[in-house]
Design an enzyme around this catalytic site. Structure first.
Site, PDB file in Angstrom:
ATOM      1  N   LYS A 155      96.946  15.464 -40.688  1.00 58.85           N
ATOM      2  CA  LYS A 155      97.275  14.605 -39.545  1.00 58.85           C
ATOM      3  C   LYS A 155      98.471  15.184 -38.802  1.00 58.85           C
ATOM      4  O   LYS A 155      99.161  16.069 -39.278  1.00 58.85           O
ATOM      5  CB  LYS A 155      97.621  13.177 -40.010  1.00 58.85           C
ATOM      6  CG  LYS A 155      96.542  12.479 -40.793  1.00 58.85           C
ATOM      7  CD  LYS A 155      95.333  12.174 -39.954  1.00 58.85           C
ATOM      8  CE  LYS A 155      94.249  11.515 -40.810  1.00 58.85           C
ATOM      9  NZ  LYS A 155      92.955  11.618 -40.225  1.00 58.85           N
TER      10      LYS A 155
ATOM     11  N   SER B 101      88.582  14.123 -37.617  1.00 61.40           N
ATOM     12  CA  SER B 101      89.779  13.409 -37.173  1.00 61.40           C
ATOM     13  C   SER B 101      90.772  14.284 -36.410  1.00 61.40           C
ATOM     14  O   SER B 101      91.613  13.764 -35.698  1.00 61.40           O
ATOM     15  CB  SER B 101      90.482  12.738 -38.346  1.00 61.40           C
ATOM     16  OG  SER B 101      91.116  13.698 -39.154  1.00 61.40           O
TER      17      SER B 101
END
Length: 187
Positions: free
Chosen positions: A106, A60
């Site tokens: 993230k 990710s």
């Protein structure tokens, strides 16, 4: 002969004085045990409240982080002392809102009060859909949006789930770097 007896007597005396009493041995073991417990407590406090080193895996955050094998340094102290230091573009480590047993990395896209586009790629929501990030929440996205499960899926993330900010990549050595915030304010 007399000298030999004196020598034997002195040797026996010396050997007897070198034998430690059970009290002394127990005391030394106890002190060593306490030092070990102190070290364990200090290590726990440091890793829990100051910072830690972690292994990253998953696609990710490509290309910022490789999909496996990278070791990073997490800074927990600066967020505890100054939560307002969190800025758009920072890399953060958070407890996953959809699976609390997972820890994910993230990038911060929106802070409380920001208006953000739900999905600029249009893959998971229309690119015209916007939301206001609620107070006490942030909006997170992975750098590799095609393979990232992030705020586009689960919405704003409570700030209480933030564990730390990423400071640096230390392994592999050839790719080691200090993470700088890439966001710039446009006038």
């Amino acid at each position: 002969m007399r000298r030999t007896l004196e020598w034997v007597g002195n040797t026996v005396k010396h050997a007897i004085t070198r034998i430690k009493s059970p009290y002394v041995v127990t005391k030394r073991i106890g002190i060593a045990g306490l030092k070990l417990v102190n070290l364990a407590c200090a290590t726990h406090l440091f890793l829990e409240y100051v910072g830690t080193v972690s292994l990253m895996s998953g696609p990710s955050m490509l290309p910022t982080l490789a999909s496996s094998g990278e070791v990073v340094v997490e800074d927990k102290l600066s967020l505890r002392l100054n939560p307002a230091s969190l800025a758009r573009g920072d890399l953060v480590v958070v407890r996953s809102p959809i699976n609390p047993t997972l820890i994910v990395c993230k990038r911060v896209i929106g802070l409380p009060g920001d208006v953000v586009c739900v999905d600029p790629t249009g893959l998971k929501a229309p690119s015209t859909e916007h939301v206001i990030v609620p107070k006490g929440h942030i909006w997170l996205c992975g750098d590799n949006m095609l393979y990232s499960r992030d705020s586009r899926d689960y919405g704003p993330v409570p700030m209480a789930l933030i564990r730390s900010k990423l400071v640096a990549r230390i392994w592999p050595l050839k790719d080691s770097t200090i993470f700088r915030n890439p966001m710039r304010v446009l006038d």
